[in-house]
Enzyme design. Sequence first.
Site: not given
Ligand code: NOJ
Length: 529
Positions: A100, A202, A265, A326-327
């Site tokens: 990542d 990210d 992402e 995970h979000d």
């Molecule tokens: C996206 C990530 O998936 C998330 O978990 C993170 O908090 C934010 N970007 C900031 O890096």
Amino acid sequence: MADPHLWWQSGIVYQIYPRSFQDSNGDGIGDLAGITSRLDYLEWLGVDAIWISPCFKSPMKDFGYDVSDYRDIDPIFGTMADFDVLLSETHKRGLKLILDFVPNHTSDHHAWFLESRSSGDNPRRDWYIWKDPRRDGGLPNNWLANFGGNAWTFDAHTGQYYLHSFLAEQPDLNWRNPEVQQAMFDNLRFWLNKGVDGFRVDVMNAIIKHADFPDNPPNPLWKEGQHPFRRLIPDYSQDQPEVQDIVRMMRSVFDEYKDRLLIGEIYLPIERVVRYYGTNGDGAHLPFNFQLLTKPWDAQLISRTIDRYEAALPPGAWPNWVLGNHDRPRIATRVGRAQAPVAAMALLTLRGTPTLYYGDELGMEDVHIPPDKLVDPPGIEIGPEAGRDPERTPMQWDATTNAGFTGSREPWLPVAENYAHVNVEILSHDPSSILSLYRRLTDLRRAEPALSIGSYTSVPAEGAVLAYVRKHKDSRFLVALNMGSSSAELPLGEMKGNITLTTFHFREGEHVAGRLDLRPDEGVIVRLA
Ligand code: NOJ
Ligand code: CA
């Protein structure tokens, strides 16, 4: 002729949140050696690649998405030697390893930021985004941070504000500075040289901001009580035209190597996501497609969404689908336990690379975290609804203490109460479990190119039914998913064949013609004659 498809086109990606997969040293936090010890499971499950959320050196304010050294492993996760073992063990099994990359921001502990904030004329000052206060002393503009509050923090020492799209401990890098670009690309090369197979990048769409930093416009649809970040439309803080130049440069770094994968992402509407493929294949290989986790679970809507996505793909672009991460709330919580198997079947039979989130193969659900156990900053700052702890709880391996995730020490997040019966050990021995379904789906997908690399044609269906045909050479499969809780039927027209796989596991071999009856919450794959 050999199959011209690349590993990441026919393969399945499995996302591991490293804090939560397997603890190897009893400190209650998952680590790299833990992942290595579970590679046999992943091989058994039938995935092709693992993507690990950041495991680099970090003060862990955002649990690794605040990197203080891009070229080292955080001691919580182990050592570089542990990483090297993980990489070679992964490759030994024919699996790929994806890391990542967090380019938008570093940790405020990163050496670059320490230098940058040390004085207004430090050579690295311009590596981050510093602005004077407005004439009235106010903030440089109205931008908001994703995790609540303003996106600017004042630095009294130098009298300027720095920008942070997330926490104040995550200052945004200045990607308009060529030195930043080169230094960050070298960080990528460090891992690519080691043989890492790819990166998930990210917030790829946010790394360049409008050059003039105008105020973002208010969002007329925002209501009190909703996530505070949505109060403004981020017109000037993300998805700027210039970001495509950065993506193109990043891609060319990957192209210095053989067969490496660049994933982005990107939470944007379909038509804007697909721009990240670039033109003539010079962008991301896979800009993540989050439609399945952002759209309501409605068959007609999803069917139109698939068509819209397929139509929007530029020539040569390879599609992909994501069911969880995970979000976002877990799929079994969002669509309900009964629908989780249907969702699994959709993910593993749609056209494009599937990404599966750890634990979803067990039907793991969001776990209620008591207020005194919350650890995710937005959950604490904004409110539990904005927090991501519920979907990050420990993997449920067996019925022993802490689900086999860690020894007697308390895990960093609570283990789900249902772990005694929802775990790998029990579900893998139950042929009717969701885990066995995932296993059968990955098997079938591997055996039948139609399901991985085949074409996609939607089949007209009504109500809660989503149906489509996948075809490769002479082999054709009908996939029919009942996304509702009542029985349904699908007229088959000229199509007929035998059921190969169902979510309920007792109709295999059944011949179908004329029409296909679907039980509530049932998904069926028919091998067409
Ligand atoms: C996206 C990530 O998936 C998330 O978990 C993170 O908090 C934010 N970007 C900031 O890096
Ligand atoms: Ca550990």
